[in-house]
Structures are given as C-alpha cells and as structure tokens.
Write an enzyme that holds these catalytic residues in place. Sequence first.
Site, PDB file in Angstrom:
ATOM      1  CB  CYS A  82      47.622  55.690   5.610  1.00 55.90           C
ATOM      2  SG  CYS A  82      47.916  56.248   7.298  1.00 55.90           S
ATOM      3  CD  GLU A 119      52.194  51.684  10.501  1.00 60.61           C
ATOM      4  OE1 GLU A 119      51.809  52.558  11.296  1.00 60.61           O
ATOM      5  OE2 GLU A 119      51.526  51.323   9.517  1.00 60.61           O
TER       6      GLU A 119
HETATM    7 NI    NI Z   1      49.543  54.969   8.160  1.00 61.40          NI
END
Ligand code: NI
Length: 177
Positions: free
Chosen positions: A100, A143
């Site tokens: 991420c 997401e």
């Molecule tokens: Ni992320």
Amino acid sequence: MAIREVLKMGDPRLLVSANPVEDFASIELARLIVDMHDTMRSLNGAGLAAPQIGVGLQVVLFEVDTNPRYPEVEAVPLTVLINPVLTPLSDEVEEGWEGCLSVPGMRGLVPRHAGVRYQGFDATGQSIDRSVRGFHARVVQHEVDHLNGVLYPMRIRDLRHFGFTEILFPGQNLQDD
Ligand code: NI
C-alpha cells in the site's frame, strides 16, 4: 495537474469513513480524479483512494498493467470507481500478498474474497457493474477498504506474514501499491 502527498499509516485521516460523492459535475471532483491519477502514476501504484490524499470522498482509482515478471496477474483497465458497493460472489476466501502506498516498503498476506461484484459510478456518473476474481477482486477490496478507514495490516491474520518487501522478496524490486 498535481502530484499530491500520500498520507502514511498513523495519520488519523486514514481511519475515517469517506462520504459519498453527490455532485458528479463539479470541477472539484474532476480535479480530484486527475490529481489521484497523477499521484498514483508517479508512485507506480496499482490503486489509490481519495482518503490517502486527505480527501474524505468515496472515490478510488485502480489499474494493473500486464507484467512479464508476473504472468499470473491479469491486467485491470484503468477504473475510476465512485460510491462503490461490493458484494462477494461466494464464501471463497484467498490469501495474497498486498502492499500500500500508505504503508511504504512493506508487504502482508491478506485474506480477501476470491470474487466480488462491484457496483458504483465512473467519473461521468455512468453506472459500473462488474463481477471479477483474483487479483482484480483483491485490488478493489483493498481500495474500497480505504473508504471505510481500513488499512490492509488490520486484516492480516498472522502477523508473522507482515514485513519489509526487500526482506520478504529479495531482489524482486517490488513497488509499493
Ligand atoms: Ni492502499
């Protein structure tokens, strides 16, 4: 337009639920999407959610190119997904490695639904309705989690499978995503 700063884990703005977009014709929404796109591309990310640049709206962006080094990962077309709703296609769950942009330099093994249907709207307010599996389903779930204040480390079942990318995957030069 502009590359924006990506907030990192520990910032409380990443832990807040985002609000739905109500005005699809606003210049602010158009600018937000361009900035998210520029920011994601500049960092070689596979996806980005508006809260990661400090905007509390239900907007996510994702794209996966084919890569000869990872032939098992199918391409995902550039998708802007607004006000998303996810529905699992079955009870099947798969573990897979995730990174991420808000947790740079790290990877973790995360359980996700193997297949999901996602519904929502594109940048022009047209409806989107897709049923996807595998890495595509994983990216969407990652997401959309950002819109609910959830970061992937919060979903890792066994924290022994969480660590630095360069240690877990030496020599592979993996990007954050
Ligand atoms: Ni992320």
